[in-house]
Design a protein around this motif. Structure first.
Motif, PDB file in Angstrom:
ATOM      1  N   PHE A  62       0.838  -1.196   0.000  1.00  0.00           N
ATOM      2  CA  PHE A  62       0.000   0.000   0.000  1.00  0.00           C
ATOM      3  C   PHE A  62       0.872   1.244   0.000  1.00  0.00           C
ATOM      4  N   ASP A  63       0.265   2.423  -0.182  1.00  0.00           N
ATOM      5  CA  ASP A  63       0.980   3.697  -0.168  1.00  0.00           C
ATOM      6  C   ASP A  63       1.249   4.146   1.261  1.00  0.00           C
ATOM      7  N   ALA A  64       2.360   4.820   1.465  1.00  0.00           N
ATOM      8  CA  ALA A  64       2.702   5.349   2.786  1.00  0.00           C
ATOM      9  C   ALA A  64       1.683   6.392   3.245  1.00  0.00           C
ATOM     10  N   ARG A  65       0.956   7.006   2.317  1.00  0.00           N
ATOM     11  CA  ARG A  65      -0.066   8.010   2.683  1.00  0.00           C
ATOM     12  C   ARG A  65      -1.084   7.456   3.669  1.00  0.00           C
ATOM     13  N   THR A  66      -1.352   6.157   3.602  1.00  0.00           N
ATOM     14  CA  THR A  66      -2.334   5.557   4.506  1.00  0.00           C
ATOM     15  C   THR A  66      -1.841   5.487   5.940  1.00  0.00           C
ATOM     16  N   LEU A  67      -0.531   5.694   6.149  1.00  0.00           N
ATOM     17  CA  LEU A  67       0.045   5.635   7.481  1.00  0.00           C
ATOM     18  C   LEU A  67       0.401   7.009   8.052  1.00  0.00           C
ATOM     19  N   VAL A  68       0.122   8.061   7.278  1.00  0.00           N
ATOM     20  CA  VAL A  68       0.517   9.406   7.715  1.00  0.00           C
ATOM     21  C   VAL A  68      -0.205   9.774   8.992  1.00  0.00           C
ATOM     22  N   GLN A  69       0.575  10.197   9.979  1.00  0.00           N
ATOM     23  CA  GLN A  69       0.074  10.615  11.291  1.00  0.00           C
ATOM     24  C   GLN A  69      -0.071  12.132  11.269  1.00  0.00           C
TER      25      GLN A  69
END
Length: 82
Positions: A62-69
């Motif tokens: 998946f894209d790192a955008r989904t983990l952005v805090q």
């Protein structure tokens, strides 16, 4: 670079690999029920791997955008992959 949070909600150890542009590479072993905060480009690809009987197995990509805090956002409401 974006602040990211990954929470390993599974009962198995996973290897998180984050691969981005300009030779960006990050790899971390994450134990069951462990949280890990890290910095990554928002457009980086994240792969979750585990070890199976036949060797390494890709679980998810998946894209790192989904983990952005988000800044000032509590961890329990942040974007966290399962």
């Amino acid at each position: 670079m974006e602040p990211c949070l990954y929470r390993n909600c599974s009962a198995q150890l996973v290897i998180l690999r984050c691969i981005g542009a300009e030779a960006y590479f990050l790899e971390k072993v994450i134990f069951p029920f462990e949280d890990w905060c890290f910095q990554a480009p928002g457009n980086a690809d994240v792969e979750l791997w585990t070890h199976g009987l036949g060797g390494a197995e890709l679980l998810e990509r998946f894209d790192a955008r989904t983990l952005v805090q988000q800044v000032n956002q509590p961890a329990d409401t942040a974007a966290v992959a399962a």
